[in-house]
Scaffold this motif. Structure first.
Motif, PDB file in Angstrom:
ATOM      1  N   TYR A 170      -0.129  -4.309  -5.592  1.00  0.00           N
ATOM      2  CA  TYR A 170       0.119  -2.933  -5.183  1.00  0.00           C
ATOM      3  C   TYR A 170      -1.150  -2.094  -5.276  1.00  0.00           C
ATOM      4  CZ  TYR A 170       5.055  -4.084  -5.929  1.00  0.00           C
ATOM      5  OH  TYR A 170       6.294  -4.673  -5.876  1.00  0.00           O
ATOM      6  N   GLY A 171      -1.243  -1.140  -4.353  1.00  0.00           N
ATOM      7  CA  GLY A 171      -2.240  -0.085  -4.443  1.00  0.00           C
ATOM      8  C   GLY A 171      -1.530   1.236  -4.230  1.00  0.00           C
ATOM      9  N   ILE A 172      -1.786   2.199  -5.111  1.00  0.00           N
ATOM     10  CA  ILE A 172      -1.124   3.496  -5.032  1.00  0.00           C
ATOM     11  C   ILE A 172      -2.151   4.538  -4.604  1.00  0.00           C
ATOM     12  CG2 ILE A 172       0.216   5.228  -6.282  1.00  0.00           C
ATOM     13  CD1 ILE A 172       0.962   3.030  -8.292  1.00  0.00           C
ATOM     14  N   ILE A 173      -1.902   5.177  -3.468  1.00  0.00           N
ATOM     15  CA  ILE A 173      -2.830   6.165  -2.935  1.00  0.00           C
ATOM     16  C   ILE A 173      -2.154   7.533  -2.861  1.00  0.00           C
ATOM     17  CG2 ILE A 173      -2.238   5.664  -0.502  1.00  0.00           C
ATOM     18  CD1 ILE A 173      -5.256   6.110   0.129  1.00  0.00           C
ATOM     19  N   HIS A 174      -2.921   8.579  -3.169  1.00  0.00           N
ATOM     20  CA  HIS A 174      -2.388   9.937  -3.138  1.00  0.00           C
ATOM     21  C   HIS A 174      -3.510  10.898  -2.763  1.00  0.00           C
ATOM     22  CE1 HIS A 174       0.417  13.149  -4.026  1.00  0.00           C
ATOM     23  NE2 HIS A 174      -0.468  13.722  -4.807  1.00  0.00           N
ATOM     24  N   LYS A 175      -3.272  11.657  -1.704  1.00  0.00           N
ATOM     25  CA  LYS A 175      -4.253  12.637  -1.220  1.00  0.00           C
ATOM     26  C   LYS A 175      -5.640  12.021  -1.065  1.00  0.00           C
ATOM     27  CE  LYS A 175      -1.803  16.720  -2.868  1.00  0.00           C
ATOM     28  NZ  LYS A 175      -1.850  17.954  -3.675  1.00  0.00           N
ATOM     29  N   GLY A 176      -5.663  10.803  -0.487  1.00  0.00           N
ATOM     30  CA  GLY A 176      -6.928  10.145  -0.188  1.00  0.00           C
ATOM     31  C   GLY A 176      -7.567   9.417  -1.343  1.00  0.00           C
ATOM     32  N   ASN A 177      -6.969   9.503  -2.538  1.00  0.00           N
ATOM     33  CA  ASN A 177      -7.523   8.847  -3.723  1.00  0.00           C
ATOM     34  C   ASN A 177      -6.688   7.624  -4.093  1.00  0.00           C
ATOM     35  OD1 ASN A 177      -9.671  10.875  -4.829  1.00  0.00           O
ATOM     36  ND2 ASN A 177      -7.883  12.134  -4.333  1.00  0.00           N
ATOM     37  N   PHE A 220       0.871  -1.178   0.000  1.00  0.00           N
ATOM     38  CA  PHE A 220       0.000   0.000   0.000  1.00  0.00           C
ATOM     39  C   PHE A 220       0.905   1.225   0.000  1.00  0.00           C
ATOM     40  CE2 PHE A 220      -3.672   2.224   2.410  1.00  0.00           C
ATOM     41  CZ  PHE A 220      -4.279   2.561   1.208  1.00  0.00           C
ATOM     42  N   ILE A 221       0.984   1.889  -1.151  1.00  0.00           N
ATOM     43  CA  ILE A 221       2.025   2.883  -1.387  1.00  0.00           C
ATOM     44  C   ILE A 221       1.456   4.287  -1.404  1.00  0.00           C
ATOM     45  CG2 ILE A 221       3.789   3.646  -3.030  1.00  0.00           C
ATOM     46  CD1 ILE A 221       3.610   0.730  -4.141  1.00  0.00           C
ATOM     47  N   GLY A 222       2.126   5.176  -0.717  1.00  0.00           N
ATOM     48  CA  GLY A 222       1.744   6.583  -0.754  1.00  0.00           C
ATOM     49  C   GLY A 222       2.680   7.397   0.107  1.00  0.00           C
ATOM     50  N   GLN A 223       2.757   8.682  -0.187  1.00  0.00           N
ATOM     51  CA  GLN A 223       3.588   9.569   0.608  1.00  0.00           C
ATOM     52  C   GLN A 223       2.982   9.746   2.000  1.00  0.00           C
ATOM     53  OE1 GLN A 223       3.085  12.610  -2.390  1.00  0.00           O
ATOM     54  NE2 GLN A 223       5.260  12.585  -2.903  1.00  0.00           N
ATOM     55  N   ASN A 224       3.752  10.288   2.913  1.00  0.00           N
ATOM     56  CA  ASN A 224       3.216  10.577   4.241  1.00  0.00           C
ATOM     57  C   ASN A 224       2.018  11.519   4.103  1.00  0.00           C
ATOM     58  OD1 ASN A 224       5.171   9.061   5.576  1.00  0.00           O
ATOM     59  ND2 ASN A 224       6.615  10.757   5.661  1.00  0.00           N
ATOM     60  N   GLY A 225       0.935  11.160   4.772  1.00  0.00           N
ATOM     61  CA  GLY A 225      -0.270  11.977   4.700  1.00  0.00           C
ATOM     62  C   GLY A 225      -1.189  11.634   3.546  1.00  0.00           C
ATOM     63  N   ALA A 226      -0.864  10.550   2.813  1.00  0.00           N
ATOM     64  CA  ALA A 226      -1.679  10.182   1.644  1.00  0.00           C
ATOM     65  C   ALA A 226      -3.007   9.542   2.031  1.00  0.00           C
ATOM     66  CB  ALA A 226      -0.897   9.230   0.741  1.00  0.00           C
ATOM     67  N   GLY A 227      -3.084   9.008   3.269  1.00  0.00           N
ATOM     68  CA  GLY A 227      -4.314   8.364   3.718  1.00  0.00           C
ATOM     69  C   GLY A 227      -4.132   6.908   4.116  1.00  0.00           C
ATOM     70  N   LYS A 228      -2.889   6.428   4.119  1.00  0.00           N
ATOM     71  CA  LYS A 228      -2.630   5.012   4.423  1.00  0.00           C
ATOM     72  C   LYS A 228      -3.058   4.656   5.845  1.00  0.00           C
ATOM     73  CE  LYS A 228       1.827   5.057   3.640  1.00  0.00           C
ATOM     74  NZ  LYS A 228       2.019   6.515   3.474  1.00  0.00           N
TER      75      LYS A 228
END
Length: 307
Positions: free
Chosen positions: A204-211, A36-44
């Protein structure tokens, strides 16, 4: 019996005016290691808190082990082991004492599970050493041991390799592979350390800004990131014949504009160019192309700014 341990349907979490998760449809297949991939604060972390019942969704629903309502959903959560925002350790206790304390808190009968679980994570021989004196990697393995109490079928780990030195990262990676391959455990691991996840995850799942931007398997990811030699010559038909006969390969594609994508011999471009030139072809363009895994993720995450 469902092939998925977790499915979410338009899962949404809003804090006042901020949408932390926006209609997330995510599926974790049984037996997979889901990165589950995303930057800090992405919603993970918000997503994980909703799945584990530590927070309630604003909208949407989820299904755990085929259960999606009320008490059945809460009962299904007992089949999950998790670490969120670091393991909860008692620093002045040994590894055995830590697990015994958590065993009692969870109401798990019988002490035999303590040593068995410590053996799985490689901490059975730490003796009287206190947890406060453990390395970061050992602390993380002890945290995973706590999450494994009760023999969960689904392990959820939030940034488990964050802050670890290279040796600690390798230890956690090998442990998670062991849990997945030898014990059949499904694992969701959230991280922003992309270079490490691609050595571990099967999905993989790519999440960014809650999306949730995309879900894909490791094979789909490799196909999207496949390396190739981009070749433009004055006679692509002749080049294709040469590749078949002298390079013994059919792993190429002649594009509508006449350029050739050669997916073979990527590691020996000099050999390819020499053969083409020796056969009288004029090379107009010749370069390696394709993305590595990290650049693909960053392009997908970065692409949101331009969409």
């Amino acid at each position: 019996m469902s092939d998925y341990v977790l499915k979410t349907n338009s899962l949404t979490k809003q804090f006042k005016s901020q949408i932390a998760l926006n209609k997330v449809n995510l599926s974790v297949k049984k037996g997979s290691i889901y990165g589950f991939i995303g930057q800090n604060g992405a919603g993970k972390s918000t997503f994980i808190r909703l799945v584990t019942g530590l927070a309630r969704p604003t909208a949407g629903s989820m299904e755990l082990f085929g259960n999606s309502h009320g008490q059945e959903l809460n009962k299904a959560r007992k089949r999950i082991g998790t670490i969120i925002e670091g393991p909860a350790l008692y620093p002045h206790m040994t590894a055995v004492e830590n697990l015994e304390a958590h065993r009692l808190l969870k109401g798990i009968p019988g002490k035999e599970c303590v040593k068995r679980t410590l053996a799985i994570v490689g901490l059975l021989d730490t003796g009287k050493k206190k947890a406060k004196n453990f390395s970061l990697g050992m602390k993380q393995r002890l945290g995973i041991a706590i999450a494994l109490l009760g023999d969960p079928e689904f392990l959820i780990l939030d940034e488990p390799i964050n802050g670890l030195d290279p040796m600690g990262v390798v230890e956690i990676r090998e442990l998670l592979k062991k849990l997945n391959q030898e014990y059949g455990m499904t694992i969701l691991i959230s991280s922003h350390i992309l270079s490490e996840l691609h050595l571990l995850a099967t999905h993989y799942g790519i999440i960014h800004k809650g999306n949730l931007l995309e879900q894909l398997t490791i094979d789909e990811l490799h196909a999207k990131c496949q390396q190739y030699l981009h070749i433009k010559v004055n006679n692509p038909e002749k080049a294709a014949t040469i590749m078949e006969k002298q390079l013994s390969t059919n792993e190429f594609e002649v594009m509508p504009d006449g350029c050739i994508k050669l997916f073979d011999h990527v590691e020996t471009p000099g050999k390819v160019s020499s053969i083409l030139v020796n056969e009288g072809l004029i090379i107009e363009e010749f370069m390696p192309m394709g993305q590595n895994l990290e650049s693909y993720f960053m392009n997908r995450i970065g692409g949101i700014h331009h969409g």
